[in-house]
Design a protein around this motif. Structure first.
Motif, PDB file in Angstrom:
ATOM      1  N   PRO A 168       0.845  -1.079   0.052  1.00 34.57           N
ATOM      2  CA  PRO A 168      -0.009   0.049  -0.210  1.00 34.57           C
ATOM      3  C   PRO A 168       0.762   1.293   0.075  1.00 34.57           C
ATOM      4  O   PRO A 168       0.500   2.269  -0.688  1.00 34.57           O
ATOM      5  CB  PRO A 168      -0.921  -0.019   1.221  1.00 34.57           C
ATOM      6  CG  PRO A 168      -0.908  -1.449   1.597  1.00 34.57           C
ATOM      7  CD  PRO A 168       0.514  -2.066   0.983  1.00 34.57           C
ATOM      8  N   PHE A 169       1.820   1.169   0.712  1.00 32.47           N
ATOM      9  CA  PHE A 169       2.968   2.340   0.535  1.00 32.47           C
ATOM     10  C   PHE A 169       3.433   2.647  -0.462  1.00 32.47           C
ATOM     11  O   PHE A 169       3.638   3.975  -1.113  1.00 32.47           O
ATOM     12  CB  PHE A 169       4.041   2.167   1.879  1.00 32.47           C
ATOM     13  CG  PHE A 169       5.176   3.098   1.705  1.00 32.47           C
ATOM     14  CD1 PHE A 169       5.055   4.228   2.225  1.00 32.47           C
ATOM     15  CD2 PHE A 169       6.180   2.726   1.102  1.00 32.47           C
ATOM     16  CE1 PHE A 169       6.092   5.400   1.957  1.00 32.47           C
ATOM     17  CE2 PHE A 169       7.393   3.705   0.793  1.00 32.47           C
ATOM     18  CZ  PHE A 169       7.296   4.798   1.295  1.00 32.47           C
ATOM     19  N   LEU A 170       3.990   1.696  -1.174  1.00 30.32           N
ATOM     20  CA  LEU A 170       4.564   1.874  -2.593  1.00 30.32           C
ATOM     21  C   LEU A 170       3.319   2.267  -3.570  1.00 30.32           C
ATOM     22  O   LEU A 170       3.631   3.090  -4.535  1.00 30.32           O
ATOM     23  CB  LEU A 170       5.083   0.405  -3.119  1.00 30.32           C
ATOM     24  CG  LEU A 170       6.271   0.254  -2.467  1.00 30.32           C
ATOM     25  CD1 LEU A 170       6.840  -1.475  -2.606  1.00 30.32           C
ATOM     26  CD2 LEU A 170       7.457   0.804  -2.718  1.00 30.32           C
ATOM     27  N   ILE A 171       2.269   1.753  -3.600  1.00 32.59           N
ATOM     28  CA  ILE A 171       1.225   2.250  -4.307  1.00 32.59           C
ATOM     29  C   ILE A 171       0.760   3.905  -4.141  1.00 32.59           C
ATOM     30  O   ILE A 171       1.027   4.540  -5.302  1.00 32.59           O
ATOM     31  CB  ILE A 171      -0.200   1.583  -4.318  1.00 32.59           C
ATOM     32  CG1 ILE A 171      -0.106   0.059  -4.698  1.00 32.59           C
ATOM     33  CG2 ILE A 171      -1.306   1.836  -4.946  1.00 32.59           C
ATOM     34  CD1 ILE A 171      -1.092  -0.970  -4.406  1.00 32.59           C
ATOM     35  N   GLU A 172       0.916   3.933  -3.111  1.00 28.52           N
ATOM     36  CA  GLU A 172       0.466   5.399  -2.774  1.00 28.52           C
ATOM     37  C   GLU A 172       1.826   6.292  -2.966  1.00 28.52           C
ATOM     38  O   GLU A 172       1.617   7.494  -3.630  1.00 28.52           O
ATOM     39  CB  GLU A 172       0.323   5.519  -1.121  1.00 28.52           C
ATOM     40  CG  GLU A 172       0.270   7.020  -0.579  1.00 28.52           C
ATOM     41  CD  GLU A 172       0.263   7.099   0.879  1.00 28.52           C
ATOM     42  OE1 GLU A 172       0.896   7.946   1.358  1.00 28.52           O
ATOM     43  OE2 GLU A 172      -0.516   6.158   1.541  1.00 28.52           O
ATOM     44  N   LYS A 173       2.971   5.975  -2.983  1.00 26.46           N
ATOM     45  CA  LYS A 173       4.198   6.736  -3.255  1.00 26.46           C
ATOM     46  C   LYS A 173       4.422   6.829  -4.641  1.00 26.46           C
ATOM     47  O   LYS A 173       4.924   7.744  -5.323  1.00 26.46           O
ATOM     48  CB  LYS A 173       5.435   6.170  -2.350  1.00 26.46           C
ATOM     49  CG  LYS A 173       6.625   7.061  -2.510  1.00 26.46           C
ATOM     50  CD  LYS A 173       7.598   6.911  -1.435  1.00 26.46           C
ATOM     51  CE  LYS A 173       8.748   7.843  -1.687  1.00 26.46           C
ATOM     52  NZ  LYS A 173       8.657   8.874  -0.514  1.00 26.46           N
ATOM     53  N   PHE A 174       4.398   5.799  -5.481  1.00 25.98           N
ATOM     54  CA  PHE A 174       4.866   5.443  -6.875  1.00 25.98           C
ATOM     55  C   PHE A 174       3.683   5.321  -7.706  1.00 25.98           C
ATOM     56  O   PHE A 174       4.076   5.338  -9.030  1.00 25.98           O
ATOM     57  CB  PHE A 174       6.014   4.570  -6.973  1.00 25.98           C
ATOM     58  CG  PHE A 174       7.107   4.557  -6.150  1.00 25.98           C
ATOM     59  CD1 PHE A 174       8.242   5.565  -6.377  1.00 25.98           C
ATOM     60  CD2 PHE A 174       7.227   3.885  -4.929  1.00 25.98           C
ATOM     61  CE1 PHE A 174       9.223   5.902  -5.724  1.00 25.98           C
ATOM     62  CE2 PHE A 174       8.371   4.101  -4.301  1.00 25.98           C
ATOM     63  CZ  PHE A 174       9.282   5.118  -4.662  1.00 25.98           C
ATOM     64  N   GLY A 175       2.449   5.018  -7.168  1.00 27.62           N
ATOM     65  CA  GLY A 175       1.361   5.200  -8.230  1.00 27.62           C
ATOM     66  C   GLY A 175       1.350   4.165  -9.346  1.00 27.62           C
ATOM     67  O   GLY A 175       1.854   3.057  -9.178  1.00 27.62           O
ATOM     68  N   LYS A 176       1.208   4.776 -10.478  1.00 21.09           N
ATOM     69  CA  LYS A 176       1.280   3.784 -11.737  1.00 21.09           C
ATOM     70  C   LYS A 176       2.531   3.236 -11.849  1.00 21.09           C
ATOM     71  O   LYS A 176       2.455   1.811 -12.387  1.00 21.09           O
ATOM     72  CB  LYS A 176       0.706   4.762 -13.008  1.00 21.09           C
ATOM     73  CG  LYS A 176       0.645   4.058 -14.277  1.00 21.09           C
ATOM     74  CD  LYS A 176       0.363   4.748 -15.129  1.00 21.09           C
ATOM     75  CE  LYS A 176       0.001   4.167 -16.729  1.00 21.09           C
ATOM     76  NZ  LYS A 176       0.496   2.781 -16.831  1.00 21.09           N
ATOM     77  N   ALA A 177       3.578   3.803 -11.740  1.00 22.60           N
ATOM     78  CA  ALA A 177       4.798   3.250 -11.884  1.00 22.60           C
ATOM     79  C   ALA A 177       5.030   1.731 -11.310  1.00 22.60           C
ATOM     80  O   ALA A 177       5.387   0.868 -11.561  1.00 22.60           O
ATOM     81  CB  ALA A 177       6.125   3.910 -11.396  1.00 22.60           C
ATOM     82  N   TYR A 178       4.607   1.939  -9.847  1.00 21.08           N
ATOM     83  CA  TYR A 178       4.629   0.684  -9.057  1.00 21.08           C
ATOM     84  C   TYR A 178       3.617  -0.437  -9.750  1.00 21.08           C
ATOM     85  O   TYR A 178       3.661  -1.616  -9.584  1.00 21.08           O
ATOM     86  CB  TYR A 178       4.362   0.994  -7.591  1.00 21.08           C
ATOM     87  CG  TYR A 178       4.474  -0.351  -6.721  1.00 21.08           C
ATOM     88  CD1 TYR A 178       5.537  -1.023  -6.562  1.00 21.08           C
ATOM     89  CD2 TYR A 178       3.213  -0.909  -6.261  1.00 21.08           C
ATOM     90  CE1 TYR A 178       5.488  -2.273  -5.918  1.00 21.08           C
ATOM     91  CE2 TYR A 178       3.264  -2.096  -5.651  1.00 21.08           C
ATOM     92  CZ  TYR A 178       4.394  -2.798  -5.364  1.00 21.08           C
ATOM     93  OH  TYR A 178       4.418  -3.894  -4.701  1.00 21.08           O
TER      94      TYR A 178
END
Length: 192
Positions: A168-178
């Motif tokens: 969830p942190f990576l989705i929030e921080k990097f969005g589409k890239a992650y």
């Protein structure tokens, strides 16, 4: 006795690399140990439990290794050593390729980059995979029920950390890239 020396040496290499990386980052002003810090509720529970388990399991492993007096079959020796070596290698490669982006736990305030190259092209979580392989390798070689329980708990809490805290942190921080990366590479091993 040679088997015990091999496994203890591999554990030593693993933990020397782990703590050397933390010390190296601390000297650069990077707070690597973020487990349980700034979290609340279930997320804090996951990270603090994971921290307790990962600090306790090496003590249990060393105790088990030195008190183990069973005759271990050759196939268990070979499989255990191979899994442990593989785990140590994967972990070391993963933290080297993460460079200064590696953390134990997540912290929203810390600046990090999304790492998707190298070993991260075949595993989104190679450091966790390395821990798990090492733990299972040692358990395979020096099986005891209390070590089995600790290993199962470690694997479960690593998984909970990934699914409920890190992803969830990576989705929030990097969005589409992650999300694009997540759709290309499996959580533990393999490309989609």
């Amino acid at each position: 006795m040679t088997l015990k020396i091999i496994i203890i040496t591999l554990m030593g290499i693993f933990y020397i690399c782990y703590f050397s990386k933390m010390i190296s980052q601390r000297k650069k002003g990077i707070k690597t140990d973020q487990l349980g810090k700034g979290k609340e509720g279930f997320f804090k529970f996951i990270e603090l439990a994971l921290k307790l388990i990962t600090y306790t399991i090496p003590i249990l492993q060393v105790f088990t290794i030195f008190t183990f007096d069973e005759l271990v079959s050759l196939w268990r020796q070979v499989l255990g050593i191979l899994l442990t070596v593989l785990g140590v290698m994967i972990f070391i490669i993963s933290i080297l390729q993460m460079k200064d982006n590696w953390r134990a736990g997540v912290q929203r305030d810390e600046k990090t980059n999304l790492v998707t190259g190298g070993i991260y092209t075949i595993s989104r979580n190679p450091a966790f995979l390395g821990f798990n392989l090492m733990y299972v390798g040692i358990l395979t070689t020096f099986f005891h029920w209390y070590l089995c329980l600790a290993t199962i708990l470690a694997v479960i809490f690593f998984h909970l950390q990934i699914v409920y805290v890190e992803e969830p942190f990576l989705i929030e921080k990097f969005g589409k890239a992650y999300l694009d990366y997540k759709h290309k590479v499996y959580r533990y091993f393999g490309k989609k």
